[in-house]
Design a protein around this motif. Sequence first.
Motif, mmCIF file in Angstrom:
data_model
loop_
_atom_site.group_PDB
_atom_site.id
_atom_site.type_symbol
_atom_site.label_atom_id
_atom_site.label_comp_id
_atom_site.label_asym_id
_atom_site.label_seq_id
_atom_site.Cartn_x
_atom_site.Cartn_y
_atom_site.Cartn_z
ATOM 1 N N ALA A 1 37.823 67.733 37.363
ATOM 2 C CA ALA A 1 37.744 66.484 36.597
ATOM 3 C C ALA A 1 38.654 65.419 37.202
ATOM 4 C CB ALA A 1 38.118 66.737 35.141
ATOM 5 N N ALA A 2 39.792 65.819 37.733
ATOM 6 C CA ALA A 2 40.693 64.851 38.358
ATOM 7 C C ALA A 2 40.069 64.242 39.607
ATOM 8 C CB ALA A 2 42.025 65.522 38.708
ATOM 9 N N ILE A 3 39.409 65.071 40.420
ATOM 10 C CA ILE A 3 38.762 64.551 41.620
ATOM 11 C C ILE A 3 37.632 63.587 41.246
ATOM 12 C CG2 ILE A 3 37.478 65.170 43.688
ATOM 13 C CD1 ILE A 3 40.430 65.911 43.781
ATOM 14 N N ASP A 4 36.817 63.973 40.273
ATOM 15 C CA ASP A 4 35.695 63.104 39.869
ATOM 16 C C ASP A 4 36.195 61.790 39.290
ATOM 17 O OD1 ASP A 4 34.010 65.107 40.680
ATOM 18 O OD2 ASP A 4 33.740 65.958 38.669
ATOM 19 N N ARG A 5 37.245 61.842 38.507
ATOM 20 C CA ARG A 5 37.764 60.602 37.918
ATOM 21 C C ARG A 5 38.358 59.698 38.979
ATOM 22 N NH1 ARG A 5 41.403 59.947 32.438
ATOM 23 N NH2 ARG A 5 41.916 57.742 32.712
ATOM 24 N N ALA A 6 39.051 60.276 39.944
ATOM 25 C CA ALA A 6 39.621 59.458 41.018
ATOM 26 C C ALA A 6 38.527 58.797 41.848
ATOM 27 C CB ALA A 6 40.520 60.313 41.909
ATOM 28 N N LEU A 7 37.452 59.526 42.125
ATOM 29 C CA LEU A 7 36.372 58.956 42.931
ATOM 30 C C LEU A 7 35.630 57.835 42.216
ATOM 31 C CD1 LEU A 7 34.847 62.153 44.588
ATOM 32 C CD2 LEU A 7 36.499 60.540 45.541
ATOM 33 N N SER A 8 35.674 57.828 40.896
ATOM 34 C CA SER A 8 34.958 56.796 40.143
ATOM 35 C C SER A 8 35.846 55.652 39.696
ATOM 36 C CB SER A 8 34.281 57.424 38.916
ATOM 37 O OG SER A 8 35.256 58.035 38.069
ATOM 38 N N ASN A 9 37.163 55.905 39.512
ATOM 39 C CA ASN A 9 38.042 54.877 38.941
ATOM 40 C C ASN A 9 39.121 54.381 39.885
ATOM 41 O OD1 ASN A 9 36.574 55.278 36.623
ATOM 42 N ND2 ASN A 9 38.154 56.456 35.561
ATOM 43 N N ASN A 10 39.359 55.062 40.981
ATOM 44 C CA ASN A 10 40.452 54.642 41.850
ATOM 45 C C ASN A 10 40.196 53.252 42.418
ATOM 46 O OD1 ASN A 10 41.832 54.636 44.782
ATOM 47 N ND2 ASN A 10 42.985 55.957 43.405
ATOM 48 N N THR A 11 41.232 52.434 42.439
ATOM 49 C CA THR A 11 41.072 51.047 42.877
ATOM 50 C C THR A 11 40.708 50.947 44.352
ATOM 51 O OG1 THR A 11 43.469 50.946 43.261
ATOM 52 C CG2 THR A 11 42.656 50.212 41.118
ATOM 53 N N THR A 12 41.152 51.887 45.165
ATOM 54 C CA THR A 12 40.791 51.849 46.579
ATOM 55 C C THR A 12 39.291 52.053 46.771
ATOM 56 O OG1 THR A 12 42.981 52.743 47.116
ATOM 57 C CG2 THR A 12 41.322 52.806 48.841
ATOM 58 N N ALA B 1 52.539 60.154 39.565
ATOM 59 C CA ALA B 1 51.777 59.890 40.795
ATOM 60 C C ALA B 1 50.317 60.299 40.637
ATOM 61 C CB ALA B 1 52.423 60.637 41.972
ATOM 62 N N LEU B 2 50.070 61.405 39.957
ATOM 63 C CA LEU B 2 48.689 61.811 39.701
ATOM 64 C C LEU B 2 47.983 60.798 38.803
ATOM 65 C CD1 LEU B 2 46.427 63.889 39.959
ATOM 66 C CD2 LEU B 2 47.447 65.141 38.051
ATOM 67 N N GLY B 3 48.691 60.286 37.802
ATOM 68 C CA GLY B 3 48.087 59.277 36.935
ATOM 69 C C GLY B 3 47.744 57.994 37.659
ATOM 70 N N VAL B 4 48.586 57.598 38.613
ATOM 71 C CA VAL B 4 48.296 56.386 39.395
ATOM 72 C C VAL B 4 47.031 56.568 40.221
ATOM 73 C CG1 VAL B 4 49.142 54.945 41.281
ATOM 74 C CG2 VAL B 4 50.685 55.592 39.441
ATOM 75 N N LEU B 5 46.865 57.725 40.838
ATOM 76 C CA LEU B 5 45.660 57.974 41.627
ATOM 77 C C LEU B 5 44.407 57.999 40.757
ATOM 78 C CD1 LEU B 5 47.013 60.686 44.079
ATOM 79 C CD2 LEU B 5 46.266 58.386 44.684
ATOM 80 N N LEU B 6 44.571 58.381 39.496
ATOM 81 C CA LEU B 6 43.437 58.385 38.574
ATOM 82 C C LEU B 6 43.233 57.020 37.922
ATOM 83 C CD1 LEU B 6 43.939 61.839 36.798
ATOM 84 C CD2 LEU B 6 42.604 61.308 38.825
ATOM 85 N N SER B 7 44.053 56.034 38.295
ATOM 86 C CA SER B 7 43.984 54.686 37.717
ATOM 87 C C SER B 7 44.149 54.734 36.202
ATOM 88 C CB SER B 7 42.663 53.998 38.096
ATOM 89 O OG SER B 7 42.587 53.802 39.489
ATOM 90 N N ALA B 8 45.074 55.572 35.748
ATOM 91 C CA ALA B 8 45.355 55.713 34.324
ATOM 92 C C ALA B 8 46.748 55.164 34.044
ATOM 93 C CB ALA B 8 45.270 57.179 33.899
ATOM 94 N N ALA C 1 44.169 62.784 48.592
ATOM 95 C CA ALA C 1 45.435 62.375 47.975
ATOM 96 C C ALA C 1 45.538 62.876 46.538
ATOM 97 C CB ALA C 1 45.564 60.853 48.022
ATOM 98 N N THR C 2 44.430 62.826 45.800
ATOM 99 C CA THR C 2 44.447 63.322 44.422
ATOM 100 C C THR C 2 44.670 64.823 44.388
ATOM 101 O OG1 THR C 2 42.916 61.542 43.809
ATOM 102 C CG2 THR C 2 43.152 63.374 42.274
ATOM 103 N N VAL D 1 36.668 56.456 52.498
ATOM 104 C CA VAL D 1 37.677 56.139 51.479
ATOM 105 C C VAL D 1 37.676 57.191 50.372
ATOM 106 C CG1 VAL D 1 38.281 54.479 49.680
ATOM 107 C CG2 VAL D 1 37.715 53.674 51.964
ATOM 108 N N LYS D 2 36.502 57.624 49.955
ATOM 109 C CA LYS D 2 36.433 58.663 48.935
ATOM 110 C C LYS D 2 37.058 59.961 49.432
ATOM 111 C CE LYS D 2 32.439 57.049 46.279
ATOM 112 N NZ LYS D 2 31.078 57.373 45.802
ATOM 113 N N ARG D 3 36.849 60.281 50.703
ATOM 114 C CA ARG D 3 37.462 61.489 51.257
ATOM 115 C C ARG D 3 38.981 61.400 51.207
ATOM 116 N NH1 ARG D 3 39.604 63.242 56.144
ATOM 117 N NH2 ARG D 3 39.530 61.091 56.883
#
Length: 526
Positions: A136-147, A315-322, A242-243, A235-237
Amino acid sequence: MCEPFSTSTRGLAPRGALALAVAAFLALAGAGAAQPPPAPAAAPPASTPRAVAQPPAAAAPAPPAAQPQAAQPPQPPAPAPAATPSVPMPPPAPAAPGSAPQPAAGAAPAGAPVPAAGAAATAVPAGEVERITFRAAIDRALSNNTTVLQAVAEVLRAEALVQQTRSSSLPQVNASASYIRYGYVIKFGSVVVQPHDVKNESGTLTAPLVNLASWAQWAHAIDNKVIAELSIADVKRRVAQATANAFLTVIARHRILEANQRALDTAGAHFDVSHQRQTAGAASRLEEVQASQDVSNDEVLVEQATLDLRRAQEALGVLLSADGPFDAADEPVFEGLVSIGEAISGLDERRADVQVLAMREAAAEHVLRDSWRDRMPTLGLTFQELLQQPSTGFALSHSWQAVLRLDLPIFDGGLRRGEKRERRALVDEAQANLAGGKVQARSDVRIASDAMRLADRGLVSARRAAAQAHEALDIVNLSYGAGASTSLDVLDAQRRARDADNAAATAEDAARQARLDYLVGSGRFP
């Protein structure tokens, strides 16, 4: 496949074991004493155990009834080894990633140091941090991360640039209208040459019939759009890697916090034993002070480990844009670990970064091949229709004109030659980057394979060292209870056990990171 890692020293309860040793020691001391021991001069109250670190009150006289016995205080016999249980070494037991191990309930005696319980309260409460699984963390980062969102916006920008470049190769239609008021009228006889009011309407059609350079720019813009689309995968990779690293760091910080918490519980139990022995007159005050100092040192390590865990969660929360920290809810199991030969085979097609470099090289070569188009002539057509009211002697009310224009570049002062040299240099740079990217990709696979193999060896050794360190701590505790070893031996064994637990946690994290790097290097993650 990688099985979930767990240190072999999890689930220990040294404080409860040593509390049983204290109870047995006091029972034997009470049974073997001929007379009750003299009352202590300045016994620290149970509610303020840190008073042991202060100098004793030497001015307090002993009670008169105890003065005849003060010269020969009875020495309680050391408890038998069978009556002093050792610290158990159970097999690895799963523990919640979001909670630190707590001492056994009811195991702490009344004289235990307050920081042992206070340090556990400083750990991050599980209710304050949102928990999330690895997938779930990987999926959320790929959809919400600002990069990732920036990379998507860059594709939209590339599409807009394609549209802008294409417009110069397509026909254009424009219309205009004007009204002019003159203050005088010019006539030649009955013919009006310039009336007071003049209204003009015109329509213009411009069509580039032949423009090879503009057509080439259109194709180059399409190449840049493809590069932007491939960059999203790259970028997703990177964001997924990083996540995943941040997620594994949270797990590692939990392991270190658990190890330091166990060391603090063990140090607190040792302080209880030293305090009871010093109260009974079987040990010196130096042992009690040394045990209290060891408790204070472990408190610092627990606080630092708690802070490191909090930083990893943030740091994990920042990568998840939370807007808040996140905690690890599970331990990932990495699958798809193929052999190194299979991992390298077809690597260039699976690595998104290599694909981007290859497309950049192809785009640069395309621009260089089209350099000859800049010297080609251009042919354009312009058609214009005019309406004027009223008509005059020199202008009809309706007219049109067509212009066919041919432009041929003859001399530009070396501009096009310089542009071609620049494009050739860009091709050389892109080729070098692509070659370096391919070499780096294969190197990532090889070093990750070696790291995985060596990390597994190190993890086995670290777990074995942790088990041996705890076994040595059990032996020293038994020996100390029997009076065959000193407090310094116990403190040294405790430090060694704590360091071994931290080393096992670090080796566990290295093994996970090596598997993640192998999947990323072979292009099979995410």
